[in-house]
Design a protein around this motif. Structure first.
Motif, PDB file in Angstrom:
ATOM      1  N   GLN A   1      17.627  -7.825   2.826  1.00 16.06           N
ATOM      2  CA  GLN A   1      18.361  -9.098   2.693  1.00 16.06           C
ATOM      3  C   GLN A   1      19.176  -9.447   3.963  1.00 16.06           C
ATOM      4  OE1 GLN A   1      18.585 -11.479  -0.247  1.00 16.06           O
ATOM      5  NE2 GLN A   1      16.560 -10.554  -0.123  1.00 16.06           N
ATOM      6  N   GLY A   2      18.563  -9.219   5.108  1.00 16.38           N
ATOM      7  CA  GLY A   2      19.206  -9.630   6.357  1.00 16.38           C
ATOM      8  C   GLY A   2      20.135  -8.585   6.948  1.00 16.38           C
ATOM      9  N   GLY A   3      20.243  -7.422   6.319  1.00 19.74           N
ATOM     10  CA  GLY A   3      21.127  -6.373   6.824  1.00 19.74           C
ATOM     11  C   GLY A   3      20.790  -5.992   8.257  1.00 19.74           C
ATOM     12  N   PHE A   4      19.505  -5.898   8.568  1.00 19.36           N
ATOM     13  CA  PHE A   4      19.095  -5.530   9.931  1.00 19.36           C
ATOM     14  C   PHE A   4      18.948  -6.748  10.848  1.00 19.36           C
ATOM     15  CE2 PHE A   4      17.669  -1.682   7.716  1.00 19.36           C
ATOM     16  CZ  PHE A   4      18.254  -0.725   8.547  1.00 19.36           C
TER      17      PHE A   4
ATOM     18  N   ALA B   1      12.976 -14.781   7.501  1.00 21.07           N
ATOM     19  CA  ALA B   1      13.760 -13.682   8.092  1.00 21.07           C
ATOM     20  C   ALA B   1      14.989 -13.461   7.213  1.00 21.07           C
ATOM     21  CB  ALA B   1      14.194 -14.046   9.510  1.00 21.07           C
ATOM     22  N   GLY B   2      15.122 -12.271   6.639  1.00 16.66           N
ATOM     23  CA  GLY B   2      16.279 -11.988   5.775  1.00 16.66           C
ATOM     24  C   GLY B   2      15.977 -12.100   4.295  1.00 16.66           C
ATOM     25  N   THR B   3      14.718 -12.345   3.937  1.00 13.34           N
ATOM     26  CA  THR B   3      14.396 -12.469   2.503  1.00 13.34           C
ATOM     27  C   THR B   3      13.826 -11.171   1.928  1.00 13.34           C
ATOM     28  OG1 THR B   3      12.177 -13.245   2.974  1.00 13.34           O
ATOM     29  CG2 THR B   3      13.858 -14.941   2.653  1.00 13.34           C
ATOM     30  N   GLY B   4      13.716 -10.157   2.743  1.00 16.44           N
ATOM     31  CA  GLY B   4      13.074  -8.910   2.285  1.00 16.44           C
ATOM     32  C   GLY B   4      14.061  -7.958   1.635  1.00 16.44           C
ATOM     33  N   ARG B   5      13.664  -6.725   1.558  1.00 10.14           N
ATOM     34  CA  ARG B   5      14.428  -5.707   0.844  1.00 10.14           C
ATOM     35  C   ARG B   5      15.863  -5.556   1.377  1.00 10.14           C
ATOM     36  NH1 ARG B   5      11.573  -0.055   0.419  1.00 10.14           N
ATOM     37  NH2 ARG B   5      10.173  -1.291  -0.845  1.00 10.14           N
TER      38      ARG B   5
ATOM     39  N   ARG C   1      12.225  -6.887   9.995  1.00 13.97           N
ATOM     40  CA  ARG C   1      11.230  -5.824   9.776  1.00 13.97           C
ATOM     41  C   ARG C   1      10.661  -5.879   8.365  1.00 13.97           C
ATOM     42  NH1 ARG C   1      14.644  -0.646  11.369  1.00 13.97           N
ATOM     43  NH2 ARG C   1      16.143  -1.709  12.673  1.00 13.97           N
ATOM     44  N   CYS C   2      11.469  -6.301   7.399  1.00 16.44           N
ATOM     45  CA  CYS C   2      10.968  -6.316   6.013  1.00 16.44           C
ATOM     46  C   CYS C   2       9.809  -7.298   5.872  1.00 16.44           C
ATOM     47  CB  CYS C   2      12.060  -6.725   5.040  1.00 16.44           C
ATOM     48  SG  CYS C   2      13.521  -5.713   5.073  1.00 16.44           S
TER      49      CYS C   2
ATOM     50  N   VAL D   1      19.450 -12.773  14.309  1.00 13.79           N
ATOM     51  CA  VAL D   1      19.216 -14.196  14.046  1.00 13.79           C
ATOM     52  C   VAL D   1      20.395 -15.019  14.573  1.00 13.79           C
ATOM     53  CG1 VAL D   1      18.945 -15.930  12.215  1.00 13.79           C
ATOM     54  CG2 VAL D   1      17.667 -13.787  12.076  1.00 13.79           C
ATOM     55  N   ILE D   2      21.614 -14.504  14.375  1.00 18.25           N
ATOM     56  CA  ILE D   2      22.806 -15.206  14.884  1.00 18.25           C
ATOM     57  C   ILE D   2      22.701 -15.350  16.410  1.00 18.25           C
ATOM     58  CG2 ILE D   2      25.322 -15.038  15.198  1.00 18.25           C
ATOM     59  CD1 ILE D   2      25.422 -13.521  12.531  1.00 18.25           C
ATOM     60  N   GLU D   3      22.312 -14.257  17.043  1.00 20.60           N
ATOM     61  CA  GLU D   3      22.205 -14.247  18.509  1.00 20.60           C
ATOM     62  C   GLU D   3      21.170 -15.274  18.993  1.00 20.60           C
ATOM     63  OE1 GLU D   3      22.240 -10.011  19.725  1.00 20.60           O
ATOM     64  OE2 GLU D   3      20.711 -10.679  21.168  1.00 20.60           O
TER      65      GLU D   3
END
Ligand SMILES: Cc1cc2nc3c(=O)[nH]c(=O)nc-3n(C[C@H](O)[C@H](O)[C@H](O)COP(=O)(O)OP(=O)(O)OC[C@H]3O[C@@H](n4cnc5c(N)ncnc54)[C@H](O)[C@@H]3O)c2cc1C
Length: 489
Positions: free
Chosen positions: A443-446, A437-441, A406-407, A451-453
């Protein structure tokens, strides 16, 4: 396993992949081997992201020659490979009289390096170009062609294009020895088997001394890590600069700079810490405080409280220093590259050309292939598409309608494509570097679990086998519910 090729390149960083792509223009079999899970290298994925015009290189060196040469080529290559690149220019402000006195030396060096478009600028001009600069500025230099790039995508794009033109990549494969008979390279020994070859190019960066030792071509040089730590700030931080802001260098260090990355985050750093341990990737509060302190001297309003992540990179610091690129003296077929410490992104394309020319000059028959395809198209970014284009993308592929990160507004379609491209993503970080994906605010928390799935589904392996980056860096440690039990979360 047993392989056979003509040239083995050790290292899939900026240098190794640039050489691979350059060699893929010829009728020659090339194999790139890297111990890491992904292309992208070590230093090549954690640097300041500047394509330097070469104004501040040590004059009359191979480094300055290669910097100048790459700056002339880069704009064409980023178009061919669809790599994000922005010519933002740089300002070097002097805030003390002592610094003002150093400017003429830098200006002279720029001329000695044939970078003639560097100009003196007044405090008024500087503040007009960059209002956030320290109002006490006394003067400075403007370097109009220094630019920023996505260094990771450059490496990925080079690798993808090289693969499409026939280069083979062996990842997760460590080189452990080089077999030599009668003074001639015979094979490269790896954790994945033996690769029979006539030539080996050592582009192993920080570890190139260890590879050189395997063929007794080290000649007394060593490579030690010089760590650089950085802050990355949130895109929404209120104080941003549009130019690269360089400090005035000292004899010891180029100092800590500020720039807006190609993706719109402010980057502050790097430090320059000489270490012994080549695996020390830690960031420390003490050094980062120094980054904040020094950057505030240039841009007082910069807000490190808006940091979203910190990271570090290890420069391959050759002792004695300097670019060394050429065939070995004792071992036929061995080609060494060392000393590519601080400008490897700004020189890798030129290094690749230089290497191929050295091969040709040494009599290696390299026949030009006229089927070489120079173009590579990047993954289309949903976040940058217009509304009608978004609708079109979703109609063609419904996975564009599922926003995973989302970030950064990264969709499932982009992640799936990153996995299935040539030299595709196999880990969470490999996805991150390709599509952000995961580079935003957060940092992959959401998006991390999603992504793993997706990786597990597309690679047809259990989620428990998905790694963050290096071998063994599993993201899931075990099950908290019984087999087959369904949760609501
Ligand atoms: C803090 C910092 C800031 C920088 N800023 C800039 C900048 O703004 N602009 C610029 O132009 N340059 C910059 N640089 C320099 C640039 O990043 C490096 O010069 C460049 O990335 C070196 O690329 P490389 O391919 O030689 O090495 P690397 O990227 O380190 O790649 C070497 C590869 O070799 C592999 N390898 C090593 N040993 C083995 C083995 N035994 N078997 C198999 N594989 C092996 C490694 O896994 C790695 O992938 C910076 C560097 C740092 C650290």
């Amino acid at each position: 396993m047993y392989y056979s090729t003509d040239i083995v390149i050790i290292g899939a960083g900026a240098v190794g992949t640039a050489i691979a792509r350059e060699l893929s223009k010829y009728h020659v079999r090339v194999m790139v081997v890297d111990k890491r899970d992904d292309v992208g290298g070590d230093a090549s994925k954690s640097n300041s992201s500047i394509i330097c015009s070469g104004f501040d290189c040590p004059p009359d060196t191979l480094e300055s020659q290669l910097c100048l040469s790459e700056r002339a080529m880069i704009e064409q290559v980023v178009k061919e490979l669809d790599v994000p690149f922005r010519v933002c220019g740089a300002i070097m402000p002097a805030v003390t009289q002592q610094q003002m006195d150093i400017l003429p030396h830098i200006y002279e060096d720029a001329y000695a390096n044939h970078v003639y478009d560097v100009e003196y600028v007044s405090p008024e001009q500087i503040l007009k170009m960059e209002p956030e600069i320290n109002p006490d500025v006394l003067g400075g230099l403007y370097i109009p062609r220094d630019a920023v790039i996505d260094p990771f995508l450059l490496v990925v794009a080079q690798a993808e294009n090289a693969a499409e033109n026939g280069v083979q990549f062996l990842l997760n494969t460590r080189v452990v020895g080089i077999s030599v008979e009668h003074g001639q390279v015979q094979a490269v020994e790896t954790t994945g088997g033996t690769i029979r070859t006539k030539y080996v190019i050592n582009a192993a960066g920080l570890f190139c001394d260890e590879i050189a030792k395997m063929v007794d071509e080290c000649d007394g040089f060593v490579v030690k890590p010089r760590k650089g730590q950085f802050f990355i700030l949130d895109k929404n931080t209120p104080c941003k600069t549009s130019h690269i802001v360089y400090p005035i260098p000292t004899p010891e260090t180029r100092g800590k700079l500020l720039l807006q990355t190609i993706h719109g985050n402010m980057l502050l750093g790097p430090t320059a810490e000489d270490l012994e341990d080549k695996e020390d990737h830690s960031v420390t509060a003490e050094e980062l405080e120094g980054v904040e302190r020094d950057c505030k001297k240039l841009v007082p309003n910069i807000r490190v409280q808006d940091t979203i992540t910190q990271y570090c990179g290890l420069r391959p610091n050759r002792i004695p220093a300097g670019f060394h690129i050429g065939f070995g003296k004792k071992t036929q077929g061995y080609f060494g590259i060392s000393g590519i410490r601080s400008t490897g992104i700004s020189t890798s394309l030129a290094i690749a050309k230089y290497v191929v020319k050295q091969f040709q000059d040494a009599g290696v028959k390299l026949e030009r292939s006229f089927t070489f395809q120079p173009r590579r198209t990047g993954i289309e970014k949903f976040s940058e598409a217009s509304d009608p284009r978004r609708a079109e993308l979703i109609a063609k592929n419904p996975l564009y309608g599922r926003v995973i990160c989302r970030c950064e507004t990264v969709t499932e379609a982009e992640i799936v494509e990153a996995i299935h491209r040539p030299v595709g993503a196999r880990t969470v970080d490999a996805v991150k570097r390709r599509v952000r994906a995961g580079t935003g605010r957060c940092q992959g928390g959401f998006c991390g679990p999603k992504v793993i799935e997706i990786l597990a589904r597309e690679l047809r392996i259990p989620a428990s086998e998905i790694e963050k980056n290096l071998a063994g860096s599993y993201m899931l440690t075990g099950q908290i519910r019984g087999e087959g039990e369904q949760g609501n979360a």
